[in-house]
Enzyme design. Sequence first.
Site, mmCIF file in Angstrom:
data_model
loop_
_atom_site.group_PDB
_atom_site.id
_atom_site.type_symbol
_atom_site.label_atom_id
_atom_site.label_comp_id
_atom_site.label_asym_id
_atom_site.label_seq_id
_atom_site.Cartn_x
_atom_site.Cartn_y
_atom_site.Cartn_z
ATOM 1 N N GLY A 163 49.965 33.838 40.073
ATOM 2 C CA GLY A 163 49.119 34.989 40.403
ATOM 3 C C GLY A 163 47.794 34.961 39.667
ATOM 4 N NE ARG A 193 41.825 31.138 34.905
ATOM 5 C CZ ARG A 193 41.544 29.926 34.495
ATOM 6 N NH1 ARG A 193 40.762 29.770 33.461
ATOM 7 N NH2 ARG A 193 42.045 28.882 35.098
ATOM 8 C CG ASP A 241 41.466 34.885 27.176
ATOM 9 O OD1 ASP A 241 41.589 34.410 28.327
ATOM 10 O OD2 ASP A 241 40.688 34.411 26.323
ATOM 11 N N GLY A 242 42.700 36.256 30.239
ATOM 12 C CA GLY A 242 42.040 36.671 31.481
ATOM 13 C C GLY A 242 40.550 36.399 31.512
ATOM 14 C CG ASP A 292 48.673 27.189 41.564
ATOM 15 O OD1 ASP A 292 49.308 26.119 41.484
ATOM 16 O OD2 ASP A 292 47.897 27.589 40.687
ATOM 17 C CG ASP A 343 41.372 27.131 40.678
ATOM 18 O OD1 ASP A 343 40.508 27.579 39.914
ATOM 19 O OD2 ASP A 343 42.514 27.603 40.754
#
Length: 492
Positions: A86, A89, A121-122, A248, A258
């Site tokens: 999911g 970040r 930490d996103g 993903d 990505d």
Amino acid sequence: MARFVSMDNSYVRQLPEFCVVSQPMSVSQPRLLQFNDSLADELGWSESDANRLGRIFSGQEMLPEMQPVAQAYAGHQFGNFVPQLGDGRALLLGEVIDVNGQRRDIALKGSGPTAFSRGGDGKAAVGPVLREYLVGEAMHALGIPTTRALAAVATGDSVMRMNRLPGAMLTRVAASHIRIGTFQYFAARGRFDLVRKLADYTIHRHDSELVEHPNRYLLLLQNVIQRQAALVAKWMLAGFIHGVMNTDNMTISGETIDYGPCAFMESYHPGTVFSSIDTGGRYAYGNQPAIAHWNLARFAETLLPLINEEDPQSAIEPATAELEKFGQLYQQHWLGGALTKLGLSPELVRQDDQVEALVIDWFDLLERNQVDLTLAWRRLADAVGGNEAKLSALFHSKEEVDPWLQRWRRWLPDSPLTEIAEQMRNVNPVYIARNHLVEEALTAASDQADLGPFCELLDRVRNPFVEQPDQQRFAEPASNEFNRCYRTFCGT
Ligand code: AMP
Ligand code: MG
């Protein structure tokens, strides 16, 4: 008031099970680093005030129609299934109907922790954000389907990695963020009612001609296989190494997504790996078609109970038949693309199977001589008119390449040589996002807040086919020393 031409939230409205409503973190001093004007025009975005853009694209100001959500997905990471990944970040802000009527996702990356952060930490740092921005633009300019960056905003806060780094957020525009992993999420939970809901949404969005088709799920698989075969063939011809082809990170739309540890290969070698975490070479350059095929098999598995609801087992045969077409589809795209780059008609394949040997021998030559892939094609275009010196200089010796050149010339079409050379230059870039240049630009941006080198490189890769005589350094490969040690890292 400035606004997107038409903003919508079909994903959260129609697939609430597939996302979690979430808010971006607050940041201390958003500052717009880059804004993609031409992409903004495509989207029909009209705001140009840098301060406001900085606030909006760091999630500090929500437009009325925006509804941020973290999307749920699972995925095979390096072959191992992880049932819950999911957006840890990232946040989907909503969708825009662009000036061509296409629905495009607008998402933030580096927007802070979500329900999917799993201890992360996103956040994102300036360097990797600008890297994704730059490589996405380079890919787009090369005609390779890709998600693209609309904005990069510095947050004014720092991010802890190996060192303390300046933080940033990226705004990503995508045909959609639906991945193979999105299908795997509820398939792994046995909720095929929800997988069907996702498949119907996906078909409506990406393959609307199939909406009423009785065989639509099998045909969705067929279309995704076709899109990925075409995409990976383009990667291979450009020397692009994605670096982390987990399920993903593979879209249903067929766009590249990505840009983490990705890199362009310089001297041609199929075993090339840059990613620091890919110790086994699973995602090496030469493995990419096989990995795409493997990922597509994982996608097919999620669709079996949709293809045949009463008896999913009997869906294996038709799904396998589709998967088996991948190799041939890929080969067609790759060979057709290679012939075009060689200045030859892709139609030749049908007329004479000897032409395939010509292409394979070309790659063998490049590998044996450790030739820079990008320059090899480009200097071949220069060689059409007879100026072979620059091309020969790339090889161990002139004698190495001469016999092949003679063979190749016999295949060239009957058009004027200047015309052939021109056509070849239109498909063989002189400028790619070379690793040493990317690193140089990102270091200046991250360490000295100097965006000069980044902007200069961005200009070059956005016009990859037009050679500028005074910009030679952007065309040159890195030193051997640099390439031997070069490693890329995940963590945008
Ligand atoms: P990626 O390698 O970018 O494809 O990410 C794989 C997974 O790790 C995704 O679920 C990401 O959301 C998550 N992830 C990566 N970096 C972070 C981070 N700094 N904080 C939270 N989640 C992360
Ligand atoms: Mg990812």
